[in-house]
Design a protein around this motif. Structure first.
Motif, PDB file in Angstrom:
ATOM      1  N   ALA A  82       3.869  -7.574   6.891  1.00 26.34           N
ATOM      2  CA  ALA A  82       5.024  -7.590   6.002  1.00 26.34           C
ATOM      3  C   ALA A  82       4.566  -7.343   4.563  1.00 26.34           C
ATOM      4  N   GLY A  83       5.469  -6.864   3.740  1.00 28.76           N
ATOM      5  CA  GLY A  83       5.146  -6.585   2.350  1.00 28.76           C
ATOM      6  C   GLY A  83       6.036  -5.473   1.843  1.00 28.76           C
ATOM      7  N   GLN A  84       6.802  -5.731   0.790  1.00 34.98           N
ATOM      8  CA  GLN A  84       7.754  -4.751   0.300  1.00 34.98           C
ATOM      9  C   GLN A  84       7.166  -3.893  -0.811  1.00 34.98           C
ATOM     10  N   GLU A  85       7.921  -2.834  -1.139  1.00 34.15           N
ATOM     11  CA  GLU A  85       7.590  -1.905  -2.209  1.00 34.15           C
ATOM     12  C   GLU A  85       6.160  -1.397  -2.058  1.00 34.15           C
ATOM     13  N   SER A  86       5.308  -1.527  -3.073  1.00 33.30           N
ATOM     14  CA  SER A  86       3.968  -0.941  -3.004  1.00 33.30           C
ATOM     15  C   SER A  86       3.101  -1.591  -1.942  1.00 33.30           C
ATOM     16  N   LEU A  87       3.473  -2.765  -1.489  1.00 32.53           N
ATOM     17  CA  LEU A  87       2.688  -3.485  -0.482  1.00 32.53           C
ATOM     18  C   LEU A  87       3.159  -3.190   0.942  1.00 32.53           C
ATOM     19  N   ALA A  88       4.142  -2.326   1.086  1.00 40.30           N
ATOM     20  CA  ALA A  88       4.656  -2.007   2.419  1.00 40.30           C
ATOM     21  C   ALA A  88       3.552  -1.398   3.279  1.00 40.30           C
ATOM     22  N   SER A  89       3.465  -1.828   4.517  1.00 37.37           N
ATOM     23  CA  SER A  89       2.436  -1.319   5.422  1.00 37.37           C
ATOM     24  C   SER A  89       2.939  -0.071   6.135  1.00 37.37           C
ATOM     25  N   ALA A  90       2.039   0.870   6.352  1.00 41.19           N
ATOM     26  CA  ALA A  90       2.381   2.103   7.059  1.00 41.19           C
ATOM     27  C   ALA A  90       1.088   2.794   7.455  1.00 41.19           C
ATOM     28  N   LEU A  91       1.163   3.598   8.501  1.00 40.25           N
ATOM     29  CA  LEU A  91       0.067   4.502   8.847  1.00 40.25           C
ATOM     30  C   LEU A  91       0.435   5.874   8.311  1.00 40.25           C
ATOM     31  N   VAL A  92      -0.413   6.422   7.451  1.00 39.28           N
ATOM     32  CA  VAL A  92      -0.159   7.711   6.818  1.00 39.28           C
ATOM     33  C   VAL A  92      -1.252   8.689   7.241  1.00 39.28           C
ATOM     34  N   VAL A  93      -0.850   9.812   7.818  1.00 36.58           N
ATOM     35  CA  VAL A  93      -1.781  10.892   8.129  1.00 36.58           C
ATOM     36  C   VAL A  93      -1.665  11.902   7.004  1.00 36.58           C
ATOM     37  N   ASP A  94      -2.682  11.946   6.135  1.00 36.12           N
ATOM     38  CA  ASP A  94      -2.633  12.827   4.976  1.00 36.12           C
ATOM     39  C   ASP A  94      -2.848  14.275   5.395  1.00 36.12           C
TER      40      ASP A  94
END
Length: 422
Positions: A82-94
């Motif tokens: 958990a964590g909102q705004e800039s702390l939101a968790s996600a998997l990003v494939v650049d």
């Protein structure tokens, strides 16, 4: 006493030699899992494999860097903190990174929230359901395929990632760009808020090329859209969205691929089954490179005021073999904007084989409406002659559908396990 002192010095020397030996070992072992799993954060700079015997916790954005491949084994469970705004968790494939996530029908790869009590070897937990939304972020894949971006820029910054970050750019000039393989993946309980009226989609595909394979995808209880395409050329086969907080399938920026065999199962808080926007940059007609296709689609309403589709901003789309039922009496297909009305008239928006189980008292000619600014028309209603020719002649009210998705391919999903009828 002298003997004890000598032994102590010898012991210290042995410890020193052992420590030096460890320093010379250049290998970096995988961190040992804690009680709740292996925590991942930041940018992955080397190839990694995530295995099904562990749970992986995403802390903030975990980024598959340019030139790096992340392999995820079938049956692996990944949980977002958990964590909102800039702390939101996600998997990003650049851009330039690859995600090789090839689950199977028996062992799908599951992305879910940290609070989900699902454990390795299980297909679902017991403490969350389709009403638990926005508990973490989602999965974002970014490629170098063409997009139609505001200002006619070749690249853009994906929503959900601030421009201050070194990752988040998408778009380019390689329609065959390859971001990896995504098969049999279930993404649950995501879409956490990152700003006012700004959440992360279950699966975001930004400028993803058709060298990427995306098949058998499920999105459950995402607070924002289920799947959203921002340009690109990627094709998607067998996609199911259930109980999203906004739109089921959302297209933008001249995505030019095909979605074949898709199901949207609306929840009581869902927005629109299909929301499709046009190019954000220049449009050249006729331009098949800016047109996408959705075919073999089933839309299942929740009996509320949600709409079937909202077609906006001069999009270019083919909508083929669509079956819809369970929507409320005010549900509509909206031709939104004068530019969309013009594309409909010019056969750049096409309807083919639509079947709708109509609510009581609703006729097929009631389904399509137009809203666009016209200073000479106070009602701003769609030209019904165009509507009749383009939609009504290609749609019918039915008691049972003979078109739409092949739903038997979704028996591996969490939705099917929970007894959802589709």
């Amino acid at each position: 006493m002298k003997k004890i002192k000598f032994l102590s010095i010898f012991a210290l020397l042995a410890v020193f030699i052992s420590a030096c030996s460890s320093d010379d070992d250049s290998s970096t072992p995988e961190p040992e899992p804690g009680e709740e799993g292996i925590t991942k954060s930041g940018i992955l700079t080397e190839n990694e494999t995530w295995t099904a015997d562990n749970i992986y916790l995403l802390e903030g954005k975990v980024v598959v860097n340019d030139g790096v491949t992340l392999t995820i084994e079938p049956g692996t469970i990944i949980k977002g903190k958990a964590g909102q705004e800039s702390l939101a968790s996600a998997l990003v494939v650049d851009q330039g990174g690859k995600l090789m996530a090839e689950g199977t029908a028996d062992n799908p790869i599951i992305f879910t929230a940290e609070s989900d009590n699902i454990q390795p070897g299980e297909l679902q937990g017991t403490n969350l359901d389709q009403n638990d939304v926005g508990l973490w972020g989602g999965v974002i894949v970014l490629g170098r395929a063409p997009i139609s971006y505001s200002g006619d820029n070749e690249t853009g910054q994906i929503e959900g990632i601030p421009t201050s970050e070194d990752f988040g750019e998408y778009g380019g000039n390689d329609p065959e760009d390859n971001s990896g393989v995504l098969k049999y993946i279930s993404i649950r309980h995501g879409g956490i808020t990152i700003g006012q009226d700004n959440e992360i989609n279950g699966l975001t595909l930004g400028g993803v090329g058709n060298g990427t394979v995306v098949e058998n995808i499920e999105i459950v209880a995402n607070q924002d859209d289920g799947i959203e395409w921002f340009g690109g050329t990627v094709n998607v086969t067998n996609a199911l969205v259930w109980s999203q907080g906004d739109d089921g399938f959302d297209t933008d920026e001249a995505w030019s691929g095909t979605l074949d065999n898709g199901v949207v199962i609306m929840g009581t808080e869902s927005g629109t089954g299909l929301e499709m926007d046009g190019p954000a940059g220049a449009t050249t007609h006729p331009n098949p490179d800016q047109q996408h296709t959705l075919k073999n689609i089933t839309l299942i309403g929740a009996g509320t005021s949600s709409n079937y589709a909202d077609l906006r901003d001069g999009l270019l789309v083919n909508l083929e073999n669509v079956f819809a039922y369970g929507f409320g009496e005010t549900a509509r297909v909206k031709i939104n904007g004068q530019d969309s009305r013009d594309e409909l008239a010019n056969d750049n928006i096409t309807f083919s084989n639509w079947q709708i189980i109509l609510p009581e008292g609703v006729a097929i000619e009631d389904i399509i409406i137009g809203k666009y600014p016209d200073p000479n028309d106070s009602d701003n209603e769609l030209d019904m002659e165009i509507a009749s020719e383009k939609f009504i002649d290609n749609a019918e009210g039915v008691e049972a559908g003979s078109v739409g998705a092949n739903t038997s391919v979704f028996e591996w999903t969490y939705a099917f396990a929970m007894g959802v009828e589709f």
